[in-house]
Enzyme design. Structure first.
Site, PDB file in Angstrom:
ATOM      1  CG  ASP A 151       0.546  -4.654  -2.246  1.00  0.00           C
ATOM      2  OD1 ASP A 151       0.586  -3.415  -2.096  1.00  0.00           O
ATOM      3  OD2 ASP A 151      -0.005  -5.408  -1.419  1.00  0.00           O
ATOM      4  CG  ASN A 152      -2.382  -2.130  -3.350  1.00  0.00           C
ATOM      5  OD1 ASN A 152      -2.503  -3.256  -2.882  1.00  0.00           O
ATOM      6  ND2 ASN A 152      -2.354  -1.052  -2.585  1.00  0.00           N
ATOM      7  CG  HIS A 202      -2.810 -11.450   1.043  1.00  0.00           C
ATOM      8  ND1 HIS A 202      -3.057 -10.130   0.741  1.00  0.00           N
ATOM      9  CD2 HIS A 202      -3.940 -11.929   1.609  1.00  0.00           C
ATOM     10  CE1 HIS A 202      -4.287  -9.819   1.105  1.00  0.00           C
ATOM     11  NE2 HIS A 202      -4.845 -10.900   1.647  1.00  0.00           N
ATOM     12  CB  CYS A 235      -3.144  -7.049  -1.070  1.00  0.00           C
ATOM     13  SG  CYS A 235      -3.175  -5.597  -0.021  1.00  0.00           S
ATOM     14  CG  ASP A 257      -2.022  -1.010   1.186  1.00  0.00           C
ATOM     15  OD1 ASP A 257      -2.073  -1.801   0.225  1.00  0.00           O
ATOM     16  OD2 ASP A 257      -2.834  -1.045   2.131  1.00  0.00           O
TER      17      ASP A 257
END
Length: 439
Positions: free
Chosen positions: A268-269, A121, A60, A21
Site C-alpha cells: 500500500d506504500n 481502513h 496507508c 508497509d
C-alpha cells in the site's frame, strides 16, 4: 451449456493481495538480502514483475481509496486523511462513500462473488464499511494497525469483525487472515467468478512474529511503534505472510483455478523503519522513491507469459480499470478512472506506455510528478529534479542544470492540481515518526 454460463466461466477469477508497509527491496525477486519470500519469488517467476510500480500515496488509507475507485484519492474527502486514524470513528465524512462505484461493486453487479479478508481502513461503521462498498463478505479489522494477538488498535479498542459483527478470535493475525482466505477459496463454487481481496496487516508494526505473544502481553495490547522490533523480527513477519500466500497459490492450483486467475501482489506504500528499499532513498511518509515505489507482481497463466519484467510505470489506482478490463466490464460512466488498464503490458511486458503521474502530501508540503524518467519533487518549498534512469536514489538534483525541464514539470503539477479539490485545512495528519523517535 448455454452461452451466458460459458461467458461466466471464461471470465477470470481475481485475487488481489496487499501487504502493508513493505519495502521495495524486501523480497528476494527485488534483490532482498534475506530468504523471506520463496512463494512470492515463485509468483514473480511465473508471471511479470514491475520495476517501476508506485503506490498512490506514501501512507496507508489514501492508497486504498485509489485502489477501490481507480481514481486519485484526492477526489474524495477521506483521501485527504494521512492516514485515516481512530479519529475517523463515527465521522460521516471520513470514509469511502457507499454510493461511490468501486472495483468490487462493479464486479458484483456483473455476477462476481466478492470478499475482503484483512484490513479495510476506509472508514468505520455505521457510515462506512466493506459490505457498503461492494464486498459480499468481510473478515478483518476496520482500522489500521492492530496488535497481532489481541487484535486491538493503539487506543486498546478491539478491532476484528466478521461482516459487521465483532468477533473474538485467538491467534496470530497474519495466520488468521491466511486461513480465512484459504477457507473462502476452498468453498468457492466452480461455476461463478470471484474477486478475493487479501489485505494483510503485515509487516506493519507492532513488531511481532508468530512467536512473540509474550511481546504482545508486555505492551498489554497498546501497540507500540518505536518500542522494540528488529530487522530479524520484521523479516520473519514477511516470511509468515509469504507462507500464507504460498498456501493460497496451492489451493488455486489444487482446485484447477490457477490458469484463469489473475493474482496481483503489491504494497500500500513504501517501506518502514526496518525495511529494505535499496537503492532508493526515503521511507513511508516521503514522496522520495522509497516512500512510494513498491513491489508489484502479477500472474495469470492464461494471459501473462512467465518470467516477465517490465519498466511500465504503474500505480495502485490502475488495478481497478485493469481488473474490470480483464472481466470485460466497463468503468462507471459517472466516475471516469484516472488509472489505466495494464492488460496490454501484462500480455507483453516489453510494451511500456509513456506515463505522467502525480502525488501530493500535506506533511512537509510535498508534491511530485513523474514523466517518463524525469521526476519533479518539492518538499518544504525546496525544488528538485531527478533523472530516475540514472539516479534512482535521487541524490543528484538537476534543477539548475535542466531549468527548462524543471519549468515543464512544475507547470504540469500546477495544471493537475487545479483539477483536484484542495486539501481541507482540518484534514487530519498523523506522524509516523516524531522527533524523539529518531536520532
Amino acid at each position: 451449456m448455454d452461452s451466458s454460463r460459458h461467458q461466466s466461466q471464461a471470465r477470470p477469477n481475481l485475487v488481489f493481495i496487499l501487504a502493508d508497509d513493505l519495502g521495495y527491496a524486501d523480497l528476494g525477486c527485488y534483490g532482498g538480502r534475506a530468504p523471506v519470500s520463496p512463494n512470492l519469488d515463485r509468483l514473480a517467476a511465473e508471471g511479470v514483475r514491475f520495476t517501476d510500480a508506485y503506490a498512490n500515496s506514501p501512507v496507508c488509507s489514501p492508497s486504498r481509496f485509489a485502489l477501490m475507485t481507480g481514481r486519485y484519492q484526492y477526489r474524495l474527502r477521506g483521501g485527504a486523511e494521512e492516514p485515516m486514524t481512530g479519529r475517523a470513528r463515527g465521522q460521516q465524512h471520513l470514509g469511502l462513500p457507499p454510493e461511490h462505484p468501486t472495483l468490487p461493486s462493479l464486479l458484483r453487479e456483473q455476477g462476481y462473488r466478492t470478499a475482503l479478508i484483512g484490513k479495510w481502513h476506509l472508514g468505520f461503521p455505521p457510515h462506512f464499511g466493506p459490505l457498503k462498498s461492494g464486498y459480499g463478505e468481510f473478515y478483518g479489522p476496520y482500522g489500521g494497525g492492530v496488535d497481532y494477538f489481541t487484535h486491538c488498535d493503539r487506543s486498546g479498542t478491539h478491532d476484528l469483525y466478521e461482516d459487521e459483527r465483532e468477533v473474538e478470535r485467538s491467534g496470530y493475525l497474519t495466520d488468521i487472515i491466511s486461513e480465512r482466505a484459504l477457507n473462502w477459496l476452498q468453498a468457492a463454487p466452480a461455476d461463478s467468478p470471484f474477486m478475493l481481496s487479501v489485505h494483510y496487516t503485515a509487516p506493519h508494526w507492532p513488531w511481532e512474529t508468530r512467536f512473540d505473544e509474550a511481546e504482545s502481553a508486555r505492551i498489554r495490547g497498546a501497540i507500540q511503534h518505536t518500542d522494540g522490533g528488529s530487522v530479524e523480527t520484521y523479516q520473519t513477519m514477511i516470511r509468515h505472510m509469504d507462507e500464507g500466500i504460498g498456501r493460497i497459490l496451492d489451493v488455486l492450483a489444487s482446485k484447477g483455478l490457477a490458469e484463469n486467475t489473475l493474482v496481483v501482489f503489491t504494497s500500500d506504500n513504501g517501506g518502514e523503519r526496518f525495511s529494505d528499499t535499496w537503492p532508493l532513498s526515503g521511507k513511508k511518509m516521503d514522496l522520495l522513491e522509497g516512500g512510494i515505489r513498491v513491489p508489484l507482481i502479477a500472474r495469470w497463466p492464461a494471459r501473462i507469459p512467465p518470467g516477465g519484467v517490465t519498466a511500465q510505470v504503474a500505480m495502485t489506482m490502475d488495478w481497478c480499470p485493469t481488473m474490470l478490463d480483464a472481466a470485460g466490464i466497463a468503468p462507471a460512466a459517472t466516475h471516469a478512472p484516472d488509472g489505466i488498464s495494464l492488460l496490454p503490458c501484462l500480455a507483453d511486458p516489453a510494451q511500456a506506455s509513456p506515463r505522467k503521474v502525480f502525488w501530493r502530501m500535506k506533511y512537509r508540503a510535498q508534491r511530485a510528478v513523474r514523466q517518463d524518467n524525469w521526476k519533479y519533487l518539492s518538499v518544504d518549498g525546496n525544488e528538485y529534479l531527478f533523472d530516475l534512469s540514472r539516479d534512482a536514489r535521487e541524490r543528484a538534483n538537476l534543477a539548475s542544470r535542466e531549468p527548462g525541464m524543471l519549468d515543464v514539470l512544475r507547470q504540469c503539477y500546477q495544471d493537475w492540481a487545479q483539477e483536484m479539490p484542495d486539501i481541507p485545512a482540518e484534514a487530519g495528519f498523523e506522524l509516523v515518526y516524531t522527533p524523539k523517535d529518531m536520532p
